[in-house]
Design an enzyme around this catalytic site. Structure first.
Site, PDB file in Angstrom:
ATOM      1  N   TYR A  71       0.725  -1.066  -0.018  1.00 33.46           N
ATOM      2  CA  TYR A  71       0.098   0.009  -0.086  1.00 33.46           C
ATOM      3  C   TYR A  71       0.747   1.032   0.069  1.00 33.46           C
ATOM      4  O   TYR A  71       1.592   1.681   1.101  1.00 33.46           O
ATOM      5  CB  TYR A  71      -0.860   0.065   1.263  1.00 33.46           C
ATOM      6  CG  TYR A  71      -2.039   0.967   1.171  1.00 33.46           C
ATOM      7  CD1 TYR A  71      -2.960   0.748   0.516  1.00 33.46           C
ATOM      8  CD2 TYR A  71      -1.789   2.162   2.111  1.00 33.46           C
ATOM      9  CE1 TYR A  71      -4.284   1.342   0.867  1.00 33.46           C
ATOM     10  CE2 TYR A  71      -2.863   3.173   2.287  1.00 33.46           C
ATOM     11  CZ  TYR A  71      -4.076   2.815   1.540  1.00 33.46           C
ATOM     12  OH  TYR A  71      -5.142   3.728   1.714  1.00 33.46           O
TER      13      TYR A  71
ATOM     14  N   GLN B 158       1.084   4.707  -0.090  1.00 31.79           N
ATOM     15  CA  GLN B 158       0.458   6.184   0.143  1.00 31.79           C
ATOM     16  C   GLN B 158       1.550   7.133   0.694  1.00 31.79           C
ATOM     17  O   GLN B 158       1.800   7.988  -0.236  1.00 31.79           O
ATOM     18  CB  GLN B 158      -0.652   6.004   1.010  1.00 31.79           C
ATOM     19  CG  GLN B 158      -1.400   7.208   1.069  1.00 31.79           C
ATOM     20  CD  GLN B 158      -2.692   7.137   2.071  1.00 31.79           C
ATOM     21  OE1 GLN B 158      -3.788   6.802   1.304  1.00 31.79           O
ATOM     22  NE2 GLN B 158      -2.519   7.640   3.308  1.00 31.79           N
TER      23      GLN B 158
ATOM     24  N   GLY C 148       5.383  -1.043   4.157  1.00 29.33           N
ATOM     25  CA  GLY C 148       5.777  -2.492   4.395  1.00 29.33           C
ATOM     26  C   GLY C 148       5.740  -3.279   3.074  1.00 29.33           C
ATOM     27  O   GLY C 148       4.802  -3.201   2.598  1.00 29.33           O
TER      28      GLY C 148
ATOM     29  N   ARG D 233       9.164 -11.693  41.686  1.00 29.25           N
ATOM     30  CA  ARG D 233      10.325 -10.663  42.157  1.00 29.25           C
ATOM     31  C   ARG D 233       9.863 -10.314  43.421  1.00 29.25           C
ATOM     32  O   ARG D 233       8.534  -9.888  43.891  1.00 29.25           O
ATOM     33  CB  ARG D 233      10.341  -9.317  41.311  1.00 29.25           C
ATOM     34  CG  ARG D 233      11.504  -8.424  41.732  1.00 29.25           C
ATOM     35  CD  ARG D 233      12.878  -8.943  41.200  1.00 29.25           C
ATOM     36  NE  ARG D 233      13.895  -8.107  41.335  1.00 29.25           N
ATOM     37  CZ  ARG D 233      15.192  -8.372  41.032  1.00 29.25           C
ATOM     38  NH1 ARG D 233      15.223  -9.550  40.661  1.00 29.25           N
ATOM     39  NH2 ARG D 233      16.000  -7.606  41.057  1.00 29.25           N
TER      40      ARG D 233
ATOM     41  N   ARG E 270       0.492   1.684  39.421  1.00 27.20           N
ATOM     42  CA  ARG E 270       1.096   1.793  38.197  1.00 27.20           C
ATOM     43  C   ARG E 270       0.490   0.653  37.170  1.00 27.20           C
ATOM     44  O   ARG E 270       0.264   0.761  36.157  1.00 27.20           O
ATOM     45  CB  ARG E 270       2.586   1.857  38.236  1.00 27.20           C
ATOM     46  CG  ARG E 270       3.222   3.312  38.872  1.00 27.20           C
ATOM     47  CD  ARG E 270       4.618   2.851  39.139  1.00 27.20           C
ATOM     48  NE  ARG E 270       5.574   2.844  38.122  1.00 27.20           N
ATOM     49  CZ  ARG E 270       6.757   2.336  38.200  1.00 27.20           C
ATOM     50  NH1 ARG E 270       7.069   1.889  39.157  1.00 27.20           N
ATOM     51  NH2 ARG E 270       7.083   2.122  36.982  1.00 27.20           N
TER      52      ARG E 270
ATOM     53  N   GLY F 273      15.388  -3.363  36.478  1.00 22.85           N
ATOM     54  CA  GLY F 273      16.466  -3.246  35.558  1.00 22.85           C
ATOM     55  C   GLY F 273      16.090  -4.586  34.414  1.00 22.85           C
ATOM     56  O   GLY F 273      16.660  -4.286  33.209  1.00 22.85           O
TER      57      GLY F 273
ATOM     58  N   GLU G 273      -1.224   5.050   9.665  1.00 24.35           N
ATOM     59  CA  GLU G 273      -2.677   5.176   9.706  1.00 24.35           C
ATOM     60  C   GLU G 273      -3.209   6.588  10.233  1.00 24.35           C
ATOM     61  O   GLU G 273      -4.379   6.699  10.896  1.00 24.35           O
ATOM     62  CB  GLU G 273      -3.470   4.058  10.038  1.00 24.35           C
ATOM     63  CG  GLU G 273      -3.210   2.889   9.194  1.00 24.35           C
ATOM     64  CD  GLU G 273      -3.718   3.155   7.736  1.00 24.35           C
ATOM     65  OE1 GLU G 273      -4.732   3.763   7.470  1.00 24.35           O
ATOM     66  OE2 GLU G 273      -2.918   3.040   6.657  1.00 24.35           O
TER      67      GLU G 273
ATOM     68  N   ASP H 293      -1.257  10.083  12.172  1.00 21.77           N
ATOM     69  CA  ASP H 293      -0.515  10.663  13.310  1.00 21.77           C
ATOM     70  C   ASP H 293      -1.622  11.031  14.461  1.00 21.77           C
ATOM     71  O   ASP H 293      -2.697  11.472  14.237  1.00 21.77           O
ATOM     72  CB  ASP H 293       0.224  12.016  12.965  1.00 21.77           C
ATOM     73  CG  ASP H 293       0.848  12.641  14.187  1.00 21.77           C
ATOM     74  OD1 ASP H 293       2.072  12.158  14.536  1.00 21.77           O
ATOM     75  OD2 ASP H 293       0.289  13.470  15.017  1.00 21.77           O
TER      76      ASP H 293
END
Length: 672
Positions: free
Chosen positions: A135, A137, A177, A310, A332, A400, A423, A425
């Site tokens: 494609y 464009q 691509g 962990r 988080r 880490g 597709e 921004d």
């Protein structure tokens, strides 16, 4: 407790039916069964092994991807897989390849914009992969501004051909691509010129390479644009550069479903409405939202499992605290877990929207198209931005070790982050949403009722005056008061009022400018914020709608309710300035919202591992030592380290040339 013991122990705490949640996540039992079967098929086949990807050089990496994509196609044919099964198999192969653009853009473009004759000619070839398409464009100088593309397609009536030409360096096609080394054909977007007059940008099917020896055809310069961000990652894809030097194609290779060019060079509108083209755009963007939930859930699965394995600090009886037990980690991590589910469900709804819009367009009903276009543009922007940020946050949540390629997170981030710009921004898309919202507000006085996701603006007078119903008088610190935030009507009204008031305020500020375009440019940052508020409202409302459905499975609905309110209350906390400044809620109500959020984290905690297990991802697909299902992290990390090429020898290459002279103080004799 060792890692191999921790996750089974975590799973023993589960308070809901995990198998039922897997079906909810997949969308249906059928979808779950197809996905599960394809995931295990890929994971069990050594040909799809991928754990050495980050250590391969570019040429070796690309050749390996060609091998996998070709082998996948061979298996699809051998097993006679359906289109759905083939799509899931390619998904679990988990490697950006030329097939992504062939199936995801080239084929849909011909289906959406080609005439019946063109579809009958080109689609059978594409379906059999006798041709491979991309494609084309985006150009070196233009991406989001499609109308600014410079490639030209000039009609020559004497030969009944179009002449495709790249008049400038910046008109080079850049980024498609599959273009760099593989594609034989492309849908090329160029400025249509007939009889010296321009007719806008249109699509053309152009053969790029010989089907005999794969060499570029005369007048075509083509190649790869070079290494991209990250190890492995998107470097498996041959993103390309393409220029045309007066390349001729037959007239019937212009995609003419909407606009036709006669042999005399006249442009004739077909009886097919131009708006049908937007159906393809809605389809592509809804798949991007679905991809966001997949990428985000993958990162969250890795971070959640590793947070349980962990242990750090807080030693009691010689056993340190699981990182997932720290409230800072939950604060988080759990909103990201909630976001993965939220994006999944809004993605489901977008599939319905695409079907609805397509049926309406075929019946010449264009009434919902502008709203659907704005909705998909906004949700593409919102979900991809949030997902890219969340993958990076998950990497940091793994400490880490998250920085190691073996964690799977650096490569996942590098593969995913282009979604923020392809597709459309993301900021440009939000400005399109803002234009639609401002137009909707401006028409409220005319009696034209907003529809779909903007229907709430039809109640703008009420929303400008309403007050949040969370009780604060006399029971400020009561748990019961905080639980008022768990009422769907309370939550939804808060988000509707915030969005409506922000839209009205922006519209009023725009009205102060003599030239609306000057106002739009000056207030663009404020308008983007209003668009984000509107899009967040859509996600919250669709999650709440999901909870109104019949959801089978013991305890499943309760977990989804917890996640829904974590998603919404976390947004409220992050955008507290909007809610307070517009008067939607009071500071006391905001404090109660935080109290409720902390309570929800505690309810999710014993179910966290099971909630990511419900994604049903194999270890092969996750591609992460940290996110292993069995929790056996540390021995596998140690084992993985010794696979690095630097460990092939005890002495590194360059020891005699550089290190030994340095240590022996013989630099004056060394030839650096």
């Amino acid at each position: 407790m060792e890692g191999v013991d921790i996750l089974p122990h975590e799973r023993s705490k589960t308070q809901f039916d995990v198998d039922a949640m897997k079906i909810v996540w997949a969308g249906s039992r059928h979808a779950f069964e197809v996905s599960d079967r394809m995931a295990r098929l890929v994971a069990s086949d050594p040909a799809f092994q991928k754990d050495n990807r980050s250590r391969l050089g570019r040429k070796e990496l690309f050749k390996n991807t060609l091998r996998k994509a070709t082998y996948a196609w061979k298996r699809i044919l051998e097993l006679r897989l359906t289109e759905e099964e083939a799509g899931r198999l390619r998904f679990f192969v988990d490697e950006p390849a030329f097939t992504d653009l062939h199936w995801g853009m080239f084929v849909p473009a011909i289906k959406g914009q080609g005439t019946e004759e063109q579809q009958q000619k080109w689609l059978p070839l594409a379906y059999k992969m006798q041709i491979i398409g991309c494609y084309a464009q985006t150009e070196l100088g233009h991406g989001s501004n499609v109308q600014g593309l410079e490639t030209t397609a000039t009609f020559d009536p004497d030969k009944d051909e179009f002449v495709i030409h790249s008049p400038t360096l910046t008109s080079s096609k850049w980024w498609p691509g599959g273009l760099g080394k593989v594609s034989t054909h492309a849908v090329v977007y160029a400025r249509l010129i007939t009889n010296g007059e321009e007719h806008g940008v249109h699509g053309f099917i152009v053969q790029l390479r010989s089907l005999d020896d794969h060499m570029p055809l005369p007048g075509i310069t083509i190649g790869d644009i070079g290494m991209k961000f990250g190890n492995g990652a998107y470097n498996t894809m041959d993103n390309g550069v393409l220029t045309f030097d007066h390349v001729r194609i037959p007239r019937n290779q212009m995609l003419m479903r909407v606009l036709q060019v006669t042999s005399e060079g006249k442009c004739v509108q077909s009886n097919v409405p131009r708006q049908l083209i937007y159906g393809t755009m809605v389809f592509v963007r809804q798949t991007i939202v679905a991809d966001a939930s997949s990428a985000l859930s993958r990162a969250v699965c890795i971070a959640t499992r590793y947070s349980a394995v962990r242990r750090q600090f807080g030693s009691q009886d010689g056993v340190e605290t699981q990182v997932i037990d720290y409230k800072t980690q939950q604060n988080r991590l759990f909103p990201l877990l909630a976001s993965a589910y939220a994006f999944r469900f809004v993605g489901e709804w977008l599939k319905w929207l695409y079907t609805d819009v397509t049926q309406r367009l075929q019946a010449n009903d264009f009434s919902t198209l502008p709203e659907a276009h704005a909705c998909t543009a906004g949700l593409k922007s919102l979900t991809t931005t949030a997902t890219a940020d969340a993958i990076e946050e998950c990497r940091k949540l793994c400490g880490g070790h998250g920085y190691l390629c073996a964690s799977g997170l650096p490569e996942l981030f590098a593969v995913y982050v282009p979604a923020c710009t392809y597709e459309g921004d993301n900021v440009v898309l939000l400005l399109q949403v803002a234009r639609f919202l401002m137009k909707t507000v401006s028409q409220l006085g005319s009696g034209k009722k907003p529809i779909g996701t903007t229907a709430y603006l039809g109640r703008v007078q009420d929303l400008m005056q309403c007050r949040c119903e969370v009780q604060t008088v006399g029971i400020i610190y009561s748990i019961n008061a905080a639980e008022d935030w768990l009422k769907p009507s309370v939550m939804l009204e808060a988000f509707e009022a915030r969005s409506a008031r922000m839209c009205v305020a922006r519209a009023q500020n725009l009205g102060k400018f003599a030239n609306p375009e000057d106002g739009f440019a000056e207030l663009s940052a404020d308008l983007v914020e209003a668009a984000v508020a509107h899009c967040q409202l859509i996600v919250v409302s669709k999650f709440l709608d999901k909870l109104q459905q019949d959801i089978p499975g013991n305890g499943v609905k309760q977990q989804l309710q917890n996640l829904c309110y974590i998603y919404a209350l976390n947004l409220l906390h992050k955008h507290l300035g909007d809610f307070l400044s517009t008067g939607c809620i009071t500071p006391k109500q905001a404090s109660l919202a935080n109290d409720q959020l902390r309570s929800l984290y505690s309810q999710v905690r014993p179910n966290a591992i099971a909630l990511v297990d419900a994604f049903n991802y194999t270890d092969h697909y996750l591609g992460s030592v940290l996110g292993r299902y069995d929790g056996n992290v540390y021995p596998k990390l140690y084992e993985e380290a010794w696979k690095d090429p630097l460990n092939d020898s005890v002495l590194p290459d360059g020891y005699n040339e550089y290190i030994r002279p340095l240590l022996k103080q013989q630099l004056h004799n060394s030839r650096l």
